[in-house]
Design a protein around this motif. Sequence first.
Motif, PDB file in Angstrom:
ATOM      1  N   ARG A 245     -13.299 -38.687  35.919  1.00  9.74           N
ATOM      2  CA  ARG A 245     -13.517 -39.975  36.568  1.00  9.74           C
ATOM      3  C   ARG A 245     -14.753 -40.629  35.969  1.00  9.74           C
ATOM      4  N   ASP A 246     -14.801 -41.935  36.049  1.00  9.94           N
ATOM      5  CA  ASP A 246     -15.981 -42.684  35.609  1.00  9.94           C
ATOM      6  C   ASP A 246     -17.208 -42.130  36.337  1.00  9.94           C
ATOM      7  N   PRO A 247     -18.233 -41.656  35.604  1.00  8.16           N
ATOM      8  CA  PRO A 247     -19.422 -41.080  36.244  1.00  8.16           C
ATOM      9  C   PRO A 247     -20.107 -42.028  37.224  1.00  8.16           C
ATOM     10  N   ARG A 373     -17.988 -50.538  42.055  1.00  9.08           N
ATOM     11  CA  ARG A 373     -18.619 -51.704  41.439  1.00  9.08           C
ATOM     12  C   ARG A 373     -19.181 -52.666  42.480  1.00  9.08           C
ATOM     13  N   LEU A 374     -18.680 -52.577  43.702  1.00 10.30           N
ATOM     14  CA  LEU A 374     -19.177 -53.431  44.779  1.00 10.30           C
ATOM     15  C   LEU A 374     -20.277 -52.756  45.583  1.00 10.30           C
ATOM     16  N   ASN A 375     -20.528 -51.474  45.306  1.00 16.47           N
ATOM     17  CA  ASN A 375     -21.463 -50.701  46.126  1.00 16.47           C
ATOM     18  C   ASN A 375     -22.740 -50.288  45.406  1.00 16.47           C
ATOM     19  N   LEU A 376     -22.698 -50.183  44.096  1.00 20.11           N
ATOM     20  CA  LEU A 376     -23.878 -49.755  43.338  1.00 20.11           C
ATOM     21  C   LEU A 376     -24.667 -50.954  42.821  1.00 20.11           C
ATOM     22  N   SER A 377     -25.981 -50.835  42.839  1.00 17.38           N
ATOM     23  CA  SER A 377     -26.826 -51.893  42.275  1.00 17.38           C
ATOM     24  C   SER A 377     -26.724 -51.865  40.755  1.00 17.38           C
ATOM     25  N   PHE A 378     -26.963 -52.999  40.136  1.00 21.80           N
ATOM     26  CA  PHE A 378     -26.879 -53.082  38.680  1.00 21.80           C
ATOM     27  C   PHE A 378     -27.925 -52.177  38.031  1.00 21.80           C
ATOM     28  N   GLN A 379     -29.080 -52.026  38.669  1.00 25.83           N
ATOM     29  CA  GLN A 379     -30.138 -51.176  38.121  1.00 25.83           C
ATOM     30  C   GLN A 379     -29.687 -49.715  38.054  1.00 25.83           C
ATOM     31  N   ILE A 380     -29.027 -49.239  39.104  1.00 29.31           N
ATOM     32  CA  ILE A 380     -28.535 -47.859  39.107  1.00 29.31           C
ATOM     33  C   ILE A 380     -27.422 -47.693  38.076  1.00 29.31           C
ATOM     34  N   VAL A 400     -21.093 -52.251  31.529  1.00 27.91           N
ATOM     35  CA  VAL A 400     -21.333 -53.606  32.042  1.00 27.91           C
ATOM     36  C   VAL A 400     -22.724 -54.043  31.589  1.00 27.91           C
ATOM     37  N   GLN A 401     -22.836 -55.331  31.267  1.00 30.61           N
ATOM     38  CA  GLN A 401     -24.075 -55.839  30.705  1.00 30.61           C
ATOM     39  C   GLN A 401     -24.843 -56.738  31.671  1.00 30.61           C
ATOM     40  N   SER A 402     -24.228 -57.050  32.804  1.00 25.88           N
ATOM     41  CA  SER A 402     -24.881 -57.931  33.766  1.00 25.88           C
ATOM     42  C   SER A 402     -24.344 -57.649  35.161  1.00 25.88           C
ATOM     43  N   ARG A 403     -25.068 -58.158  36.173  1.00 24.96           N
ATOM     44  CA  ARG A 403     -24.611 -57.981  37.551  1.00 24.96           C
ATOM     45  C   ARG A 403     -23.284 -58.714  37.760  1.00 24.96           C
ATOM     46  N   LYS A 404     -23.129 -59.873  37.140  1.00 28.44           N
ATOM     47  CA  LYS A 404     -21.881 -60.629  37.255  1.00 28.44           C
ATOM     48  C   LYS A 404     -20.721 -59.826  36.681  1.00 28.44           C
ATOM     49  N   ASP A 405     -20.966 -59.203  35.554  1.00 23.53           N
ATOM     50  CA  ASP A 405     -19.971 -58.346  34.912  1.00 23.53           C
ATOM     51  C   ASP A 405     -19.576 -57.197  35.839  1.00 23.53           C
ATOM     52  N   VAL A 409     -14.505 -57.479  39.705  1.00 22.81           N
ATOM     53  CA  VAL A 409     -13.543 -56.368  39.762  1.00 22.81           C
ATOM     54  C   VAL A 409     -12.163 -56.765  39.257  1.00 22.81           C
ATOM     55  N   SER A 410     -11.934 -58.038  39.039  1.00 15.09           N
ATOM     56  CA  SER A 410     -10.639 -58.462  38.489  1.00 15.09           C
ATOM     57  C   SER A 410     -10.513 -58.065  37.026  1.00 15.09           C
ATOM     58  N   SER A 411     -11.660 -57.762  36.392  1.00 18.36           N
ATOM     59  CA  SER A 411     -11.659 -57.297  35.011  1.00 18.36           C
ATOM     60  C   SER A 411     -11.983 -55.805  34.992  1.00 18.36           C
ATOM     61  N   SER A 412     -10.987 -54.995  34.696  1.00 23.76           N
ATOM     62  CA  SER A 412     -11.158 -53.542  34.773  1.00 23.76           C
ATOM     63  C   SER A 412     -12.090 -53.013  33.692  1.00 23.76           C
ATOM     64  N   LEU A 413     -12.827 -51.968  34.042  1.00 23.86           N
ATOM     65  CA  LEU A 413     -13.694 -51.287  33.078  1.00 23.86           C
ATOM     66  C   LEU A 413     -13.002 -50.084  32.446  1.00 23.86           C
ATOM     67  N   VAL A 414     -11.749 -49.859  32.831  1.00 23.07           N
ATOM     68  CA  VAL A 414     -10.979 -48.731  32.289  1.00 23.07           C
ATOM     69  C   VAL A 414     -10.157 -49.220  31.099  1.00 23.07           C
ATOM     70  N   GLU A 415     -10.551 -48.798  29.927  1.00 19.42           N
ATOM     71  CA  GLU A 415      -9.845 -49.204  28.717  1.00 19.42           C
ATOM     72  C   GLU A 415      -8.469 -48.542  28.645  1.00 19.42           C
ATOM     73  N   SER A 416      -7.559 -49.207  27.949  1.00 14.05           N
ATOM     74  CA  SER A 416      -6.251 -48.609  27.708  1.00 14.05           C
ATOM     75  C   SER A 416      -6.417 -47.523  26.641  1.00 14.05           C
ATOM     76  N   LYS A 417      -6.243 -46.292  27.081  1.00 17.48           N
ATOM     77  CA  LYS A 417      -6.473 -45.170  26.173  1.00 17.48           C
ATOM     78  C   LYS A 417      -5.497 -44.055  26.523  1.00 17.48           C
ATOM     79  N   THR A 418      -4.828 -43.535  25.542  1.00 15.19           N
ATOM     80  CA  THR A 418      -3.809 -42.511  25.775  1.00 15.19           C
ATOM     81  C   THR A 418      -4.358 -41.132  25.422  1.00 15.19           C
ATOM     82  N   PHE A 419      -4.240 -40.213  26.367  1.00 13.49           N
ATOM     83  CA  PHE A 419      -4.614 -38.825  26.131  1.00 13.49           C
ATOM     84  C   PHE A 419      -3.331 -37.994  26.178  1.00 13.49           C
ATOM     85  N   VAL A 420      -2.826 -37.628  25.027  1.00 16.12           N
ATOM     86  CA  VAL A 420      -1.548 -36.909  24.948  1.00 16.12           C
ATOM     87  C   VAL A 420      -1.769 -35.441  25.260  1.00 16.12           C
ATOM     88  N   PRO A 421      -0.969 -34.849  26.180  1.00 14.84           N
ATOM     89  CA  PRO A 421      -1.104 -33.412  26.485  1.00 14.84           C
ATOM     90  C   PRO A 421      -0.961 -32.573  25.218  1.00 14.84           C
TER      91      PRO A 421
END
Length: 423
Positions: A245-247, A373-380, A400-405, A409-421
């Motif tokens: 999961r995203d750390p 993304r709605l619960n953590l401060s940008f500094q953390i 993310v490079q800014s608090r606005k970023d 949440v409409s722009s996902s931070l999860v890139e399309s990436k395939t991990f093949v078993p």
Amino acid sequence: MECSWKTLFLLVCTSLGIQYTAIRSLTATITSHCPGTETGKHCNSHRRGFSDCSGMSQPHEEPRNNDQKHDRKHILIFATTRSGSSFLGQLFNQHPGIFYLFEPLYHVQQVFANFSTRMMNVMDRRTLLGAHRDLLSNLYDCNLNFLENYMKPVPRDHETKVFFRRGASNALCEPPLCHIARNSNDMIEHLCAKQCKVLNLTLASQVCQTRAHMAIKTVRIPEIKDLRLLSEDPRLNLKIIHLVRDPRGILASRMGTFTANFRAWKIWNATGRKPRSVDLSQISTTCNDLFNSVGTGLSKPPWLRGKYMLVRYEELARNPIKKTAEIYHFIGLDVDARVKKWILQNTKGATGTTRNYKYTTTRNSTATAESWRLNLSFQIVQTVQHLCKDTLSQLGYRLVQSRKDLRNVSSSLVESKTFVPFL
């Protein structure tokens, strides 16, 4: 003073060594005293067969033929704390042919809990990992009695009231292990723990033997390389589902769950002022373990061939039906109708008495995937990105490079990436 500490440390290490050796010796002694019959031979073929010598009738104890052994799946959910592993575990727990256990290694951890952090840091971790491997090996043999070595108080007549999170396992909350009225098809965990009371571990071992497959969830093994000996055991046919999961999401979940341990983080998050007592080492260690384990898995070592699948929690949460089908396909099983029904009932938001239960798996899974993304401060978030930059890149999570970023949440931070078993 230094001399006194060294003396104490040596005594502690010696005591642990004696205890661990005694556990293994006692187990071997018990199994070696099985009757010298065909049944006895089968008992000795087990690695740690406490229940084989109980004298109880065990109709499912006959040795399986080679085809049956090959067909039996031993599944290990390998994850870190607050990464969605409880949710993933339920996708196996709901399958009627799978005997599922939630965090049985907790009991091993408790044996070491009374030792100081300084002692644990310098202690050879092979002692703890050896105990973990022995317990997993025995549990996959359906020998739940082996847990008695780590339980306090020690079970009497193989009965215990302290089985950790018993209610998270359907098999431990159903007849013949428990007889309570159920108002729905879903067992509420705290209801099972409250009403089922004593668990007979010998009977639980027998129930385990009636199930075609077994799954265990653990967040207590640091790196996947620590599972090599189990993976190489030809008797296990082990399948490892590595959940990541995203750390940043892991940290947010830990802050909301383990309030006391993350009090300084919560103050920082609320006020914007970083307390001196903030412990950065935990999230840093988590990211290092993630990076090393994923690196091992993606390097495709021979001992993981056909046994390793990497799953991102965010993808599982967004499309649980599709991802569950992929996981089951990798394992070599069909998704049972009860698993599909559970997914539909438990991924649309919390209801009823489970709403405020912090360990519940009932939630709007799509909404929670990036809710941090709605619960953590940008500094953390910036701090975690600095500590975990390599891990985030490796797993396909955008920075993310800014608090606005951050808040968009409409722009996902999860890139399309395939991990093949690794097949």
